[in-house]
Design a protein around this motif. Structure first.
Motif, mmCIF file in Angstrom:
data_model
loop_
_atom_site.group_PDB
_atom_site.id
_atom_site.type_symbol
_atom_site.label_atom_id
_atom_site.label_comp_id
_atom_site.label_asym_id
_atom_site.label_seq_id
_atom_site.Cartn_x
_atom_site.Cartn_y
_atom_site.Cartn_z
ATOM 1 N N ILE A 186 39.114 50.812 98.636
ATOM 2 C CA ILE A 186 40.405 50.320 98.144
ATOM 3 C C ILE A 186 40.295 49.900 96.686
ATOM 4 O O ILE A 186 41.222 50.130 95.891
ATOM 5 N N PHE A 213 40.716 53.043 94.569
ATOM 6 C CA PHE A 213 42.095 53.523 94.452
ATOM 7 C C PHE A 213 42.944 52.600 93.582
ATOM 8 O O PHE A 213 43.787 53.074 92.803
ATOM 9 N N MET A 272 41.979 53.221 89.963
ATOM 10 C CA MET A 272 42.336 54.566 89.497
ATOM 11 C C MET A 272 43.838 54.767 89.379
ATOM 12 O O MET A 272 44.301 55.431 88.458
ATOM 13 N N TYR A 273 44.609 54.192 90.321
ATOM 14 C CA TYR A 273 46.030 54.545 90.397
ATOM 15 C C TYR A 273 47.000 53.366 90.347
ATOM 16 O O TYR A 273 48.167 53.561 89.991
ATOM 17 N N TYR A 274 46.569 52.171 90.713
ATOM 18 C CA TYR A 274 47.540 51.089 90.880
ATOM 19 C C TYR A 274 47.200 49.839 90.069
ATOM 20 O O TYR A 274 47.741 48.769 90.330
ATOM 21 N N SER A 301 46.014 44.853 91.335
ATOM 22 C CA SER A 301 46.992 45.896 91.650
ATOM 23 C C SER A 301 48.364 45.487 91.114
ATOM 24 O O SER A 301 48.651 44.294 90.941
#
Length: 383
Positions: free
Chosen positions: A180, A183, A186-188, A196
């Motif tokens: 997690i 991710f 990388m993306y959020y 995040s």
């Protein structure tokens, strides 16, 4: 001889409140808490501070007692609502531990299940832009299902391959933590907070800065649900066939199997329920109390919930009160530190002492029964 008599009299005084077996589920935790606060008071005295003042400051900081003054838009009510907001995920997490323990399983993976559920609910609902009337219930549903699937996997591994649930949950904790984190980064990721991206207000389970009566308060929408779930869980465990079978499996698997109970099914079911409750803890934590997820960090709440569950005697209603007590100490520690001049870590010492003495509940029960047997023998000899 006189020394033995004095020792016996002291034992009678200490163990008298817990000798009645009917009330032991209540009296043992209460005695443990009283002893722990006495020990905490001694610690505070040793550092030259007033323990009564420190405990009062804890209550003030948690919104149980009034402060001398408040900042703008704040009051005792806003402090108390913040306490309930912090308490909500702890209740769910502690209930998750309790269900697993009832089945004879040790779910040490509550933190990982919270994280997975919070992350999945965040990316599915938190960033979706759905209206609040759809988003908020959907967050709860996604959280429960996700946590239930992770918990069910642990139960299935235990039943199918006899993989110890402690090992599998610890490994899944680390797996969830790093996958997690990858991710999120990388993306959020939010470039400012390095966490995040914040979830939308429509999906968040805490109403933040609600203006009412010239106050700005945080209202935890999941708190009432946590109380209702605790009551329903008590009914499930005490009044249904499912609850009876789960407890029978936890008491003695061989005897349960001999009685015709499907042990494997109930182990998996217990872990599904436990994981689902951990999922509700995750969404009320990451999409309620907080609004984002910090990468590479597992919430300590998942581990604290083990001790809180034990303090509540693995009883759904007892867990509500034990969560309330621990949340008071945790939330009031900052104010205690500023007012009493006591380091904030003392609050952790107090919680640690409470949990340490609560872990001695089995010993207290044993000593109380032992003392009862001695009294019976003494009466028989006299007669």
């Amino acid at each position: 001889m006189d020394k033995d008599k004095r020792k016996l009299n002291l034992s009678k005084i200490i163990f008298k409140p817990i000798r009645n077996e009917k009330w032991q589920p209540i009296t043992i935790p209460v005695v443990s808490i009283v002893i722990s606060f006495i020990a905490a008071a001694i610690v505070i005295l040793l550092i030259g501070k007033n323990p009564l003042q420190a405990f009062y400051n804890l209550l003030q900081g948690a919104g149980i007692m009034p402060k001398p003054a408040y900042a703008g838009y704040k009051s005792m009510l806003t402090d108390f609502l913040s306490l309930l907001n912090a308490m909500t995920p702890l209740v769910f997490a502690s209930l998750a531990v309790a269900v697993a323990l009832k089945a004879g399983l040790f779910n040490i993976g509550v933190s990982g299940q919270m994280l997975v559920s919070g992350f999945i609910a965040t990316i599915i609902v938190g960033y979706s832009g759905l209206d609040a009337i759809i988003a908020k219930p959907l967050v709860l549903v996604v959280g429960f299902i996700t946590g239930g699937l992770v918990g069910g996997l642990v139960g299935w591994l235990k039943y199918r391959f006899n993989i110890n649930e402690v090992v599998s949950t610890i490994m899944l904790n680390y797996t969830a933590q790093y996958i997690i984190s990858f991710f999120i980064q990388m993306y959020y990721i939010d470039p400012l907070s390095r966490q995040s991206k914040y979830v939308s207000e429509e999906a968040r389970l805490t109403l933040v800065n609600v203006e009412m009566a010239n106050l700005k308060m945080d209202i935890p929408l999941g708190f009432i649900l946590a109380i209702v779930v605790a009551i329903l869980l008590k009914f499930l465990l005490d009044r249904t066939v499912v609850g009876y079978e789960i407890k029978a499996v936890g008491a003695n698997r061989k005897a349960a199997k001999f009685a015709g109970i499907n042990v494997g099914k109930n182990m998996v079911l217990a872990m599904v329920i436990s994981g689902g409750l951990a999922g509700l803890a995750g969404v009320t934590y990451y999409l309620g109390y907080y609004a984002s997820i910090q990468p590479k960090v597992l919430s300590s709440m998942g581990f604290d919930s083990i001790a809180v569950s034990l303090l509540g005697n693995i009883h759904p209603i007892g867990i509500i009160f034990s969560s309330f007590l621990v949340s008071i100490i945790d939330q009031g520690s900052t104010y205690m530190s500023s007012q009493a001049g006591i380091r904030q870590e003392i609050a952790s010492v107090i919680i640690g002492l409470i949990l340490l003495f609560s872990a001695c509940g089995a010993y207290l029960k044993h000593k109380a029964s032992q003392l009862k047997e001695k009294n019976v023998d003494r009466k028989e000899r006299r007669s």
